[in-house]
Design a protein around this motif. Structure first.
Motif, short mmCIF file in Angstrom:
data_model
loop_
_atom_site.label_atom_id
_atom_site.label_comp_id
_atom_site.label_asym_id
_atom_site.label_seq_id
_atom_site.Cartn_x
_atom_site.Cartn_y
_atom_site.Cartn_z
N LEU A 14 -53.43 -14.23 13.25
CA LEU A 14 -54.12 -14.07 14.53
C LEU A 14 -54.70 -12.67 14.67
O LEU A 14 -55.82 -12.48 15.16
N TYR A 15 -53.93 -11.66 14.23
CA TYR A 15 -54.39 -10.27 14.31
C TYR A 15 -55.67 -10.07 13.51
O TYR A 15 -56.57 -9.32 13.91
N LEU A 16 -55.77 -10.77 12.38
CA LEU A 16 -56.93 -10.59 11.49
C LEU A 16 -58.08 -11.54 11.78
O LEU A 16 -59.13 -11.44 11.15
N GLN A 17 -57.87 -12.44 12.73
CA GLN A 17 -58.89 -13.47 12.98
C GLN A 17 -60.24 -12.83 13.30
O GLN A 17 -60.38 -12.03 14.23
N GLY A 18 -61.22 -13.18 12.49
CA GLY A 18 -62.57 -12.65 12.70
C GLY A 18 -62.73 -11.21 12.25
O GLY A 18 -63.78 -10.59 12.49
N LYS A 19 -61.72 -10.64 11.59
CA LYS A 19 -61.78 -9.25 11.15
C LYS A 19 -61.75 -9.21 9.62
O LYS A 19 -61.35 -10.15 8.95
N ARG A 20 -62.12 -8.07 9.10
CA ARG A 20 -62.06 -7.84 7.65
C ARG A 20 -60.88 -6.93 7.36
O ARG A 20 -60.85 -5.78 7.80
N LEU A 21 -59.90 -7.44 6.63
CA LEU A 21 -58.72 -6.64 6.29
C LEU A 21 -59.13 -5.50 5.37
O LEU A 21 -59.76 -5.70 4.34
N ASP A 22 -58.75 -4.27 5.76
CA ASP A 22 -59.12 -3.10 4.97
C ASP A 22 -58.02 -2.67 4.00
O ASP A 22 -58.31 -2.30 2.86
N GLU A 23 -56.76 -2.69 4.47
CA GLU A 23 -55.70 -2.04 3.71
C GLU A 23 -54.38 -2.77 3.89
O GLU A 23 -54.14 -3.39 4.94
N GLY A 33 -33.48 4.57 5.77
CA GLY A 33 -34.27 3.60 6.51
C GLY A 33 -35.71 4.04 6.71
O GLY A 33 -36.44 3.45 7.50
N ILE A 34 -36.12 5.08 5.98
CA ILE A 34 -37.50 5.55 6.04
C ILE A 34 -38.37 4.63 5.19
O ILE A 34 -37.96 4.19 4.11
N ALA A 35 -39.57 4.33 5.67
CA ALA A 35 -40.49 3.49 4.91
C ALA A 35 -41.09 4.27 3.75
O ALA A 35 -41.73 5.31 3.96
N ARG A 36 -40.84 3.80 2.54
CA ARG A 36 -41.45 4.38 1.34
C ARG A 36 -42.42 3.34 0.77
O ARG A 36 -42.24 2.14 0.98
N GLY A 37 -43.39 3.78 0.02
CA GLY A 37 -44.28 2.81 -0.60
C GLY A 37 -45.66 3.35 -0.86
O GLY A 37 -45.85 4.55 -1.04
N LYS A 38 -46.63 2.44 -0.85
CA LYS A 38 -48.02 2.78 -1.14
C LYS A 38 -48.94 2.01 -0.21
O LYS A 38 -48.65 0.87 0.16
N ALA A 39 -50.05 2.64 0.13
CA ALA A 39 -51.12 1.95 0.85
C ALA A 39 -52.22 1.65 -0.15
O ALA A 39 -52.67 2.54 -0.88
N VAL A 40 -52.63 0.38 -0.21
CA VAL A 40 -53.63 -0.03 -1.20
C VAL A 40 -54.76 -0.78 -0.51
O VAL A 40 -54.54 -1.43 0.53
N PRO A 41 -55.96 -0.73 -1.04
CA PRO A 41 -57.05 -1.55 -0.48
C PRO A 41 -56.67 -3.02 -0.55
O PRO A 41 -55.99 -3.48 -1.48
N ALA A 42 -57.13 -3.78 0.41
CA ALA A 42 -56.80 -5.21 0.47
C ALA A 42 -57.24 -5.93 -0.81
O ALA A 42 -56.55 -6.83 -1.28
#
Length: 454
Positions: A14-23, A33-42
């Protein structure tokens, strides 16, 4: 749309409805409990089945230093890569970002496709599976307490409550005040909006007893799903606060002479075959399992305190008359006891563990609490007699400092067998390194009272 987006959870779709996912943010919780990871293009996320992070993220202290926790038999500290696989059921919006972004929690595996034993989400999954092996389905409902504070850029300066809508600092001693809640209206509005975008159901927000202290209750459910939500909520709340020039803190005791912040955990257990609450008998009475679960908490919680109260600051919360327990007495509808039985009908009979601090890793806090109850069930532990008066008048019977808690944790072999020996080994090493770092710091209290007086 790429194929992987077709089966997203409904709120994310629903959040993405009609939108283009970027990342896509690929995240995993470390020991704090800290969030570790990577941000990647969709587009890249659509092509990858997993990604890598070094196992050393689980050996770091909260200050960014290292515990000597690498296993020498496995090559020592060589920062071996883990294989992180997405759990797409956790895909959710990151609505505070400037573009259209999803977050996805990942699970950690080694090169032989075995769960990494010291990854917190894997620890909780291990404990839940032990219940299911017995035909039981554990159910939890966490409560989250936190403070909204003024921005604090100087660690030497005491933390202060945030400025409310009225232009006055948030007041203390206003528990359950709607006027006090209204003071934080813009922040709370963003918390609700972010939670709705992420598909989280808030059971209620109340003003607690501290200055600028709020509590959010979540609906009961699966322990892993609820731990995921608390993990996400911590980030969500911090982001909402920053939009309004204040901080959200989950420290157990951020402000002197104010109550601390807890993560109370409500527990019940369902029989997987019948769907019946294991704590209630056919006629609605309390069962042996109900008492055995309480007995397990009383027996093993002192050793588990190192997990549910993981920092030196955590122990400042356990103070008489400051809305935190000091012992493991149990009572019905008694908020002075460490173990409380809330008012309920037989179907919703539950046990509330009031000892966990909000500073604990939600996966590990819930896992430790469930582990204590599980041992009580398996060993048929009987609890002490119900405490019917003010438990603050009783003796303290939980560790008072982190060093003492770690000693008890080291000796608790039965608890290690439930949580996983390798997790317990790594956790103890990292926490002891953290404690030793703290002991090297000279506090303002020491300088004020000892410099010229001793």
């Amino acid at each position: 749309m790429n194929d992987w987006t077709v089966n997203l959870p409904d709120p994310a779709a629903l959040y993405l409805q009609g939108k283009r996912l970027d990342e896509v943010e690929c995240v995993i919780a470390d020991l704090p409990g800290i969030a570790r990871g990577k941000a990647v293009p969709a587009s890249k996320f659509a092509r990858q089945k997993y990604f890598h992070l070094p196992d050393s993220i689980f050996f770091q202290t909260i200050t960014g230093d290292w515990g000597e926790a690498a296993d020498d038999a496995d090559g020592g500290f060589i920062e071996r890569d883990m294989i992180l696989k997405p759990d797409m059921s956790t895909a959710t919006a990151a609505p505070w970002t400037g573009d259209w972004t999803l977050q996805v929690i990942h699970d950690a595996f080694d090169r032989k496709d075995r769960p990494v034993p010291y990854a917190p989400r894997n620890v909780l999954k291990r404990v839940v599976q032990l219940y299911r092996n017995q035909g039981w389905e554990p159910v939890v409902a966490p409560e989250m307490e936190f403070f909204l504070t003024a921005r604090n850029l100087d660690p030497a300066k005491p933390i202060e409550p945030m400025m409310g809508r009225s232009g006055r600092p948030a007041a203390a001693r206003q528990a359950y005040s709607m006027t006090a809640v209204d003071e934080f209206g813009p922040v709370i509005d963003d918390i609700y909006d972010f939670a709705e975008a992420q598909g989280f159901e808030i059971d209620g927000i109340t003003q607690e007893g501290g200055a600028g202290q709020l509590e959010i209750n979540l609906r009961h459910g699966d322990p892993v799903k609820l731990a995921d939500e608390v993990f996400y909520f911590k980030r969500l709340i911090r982001e909402a606060a920053l939009r309004h020039d204040c901080f959200a803190t989950f420290m157990a005791k951020p402000i002197e002479n104010e109550p601390g912040s807890a993560m109370h955990i409500h527990h019940s257990i369902m029989d997987m075959e019948t769907g019946r609450n294991l704590f209630s008998g056919p006629q609605g009475g309390e069962t042996d399992a109900f008492f055995h679960f309480i007995g397990g908490l009383q027996t093993y919680m002192p050793a588990a305190i190192a997990v549910i109260a993981p920092y030196v600051n955590s122990y400042r919360r356990y103070v008489k008359e400051h809305a935190a327990p000091i012992n493991l007495e149990w009572g019905r509808d008694n908020r002075t006891t460490g173990i409380r039985i809330p008012l309920s009908g037989p179907e919703s009979r539950r046990v509330e563990n009031r000892l966990a601090g909000m500073d604990c890793n939600p996966y590990l806090g819930i896992a430790a609490s469930l582990a204590c109850g599980y041992l009580g069930l398996m060993e048929e532990r009987r609890p002490s007699k119900q405490f019917k008066s003010d438990a603050y008048e009783g003796d303290a019977d939980i560790p008072q400092v982190l060093g003492q808690a770690l000693l008890l944790f080291d000796e608790a072999k039965a608890l290690h067998d439930v949580l996983g020996p390798e997790f317990c080994r790594v956790y103890a090493i990292v926490k002891r390194a953290e404690y030793e770092e703290f002991l090297q710091v000279i506090s303002p209290w020491e300088r004020e009272h000892l410099l010229l007086n001793v």
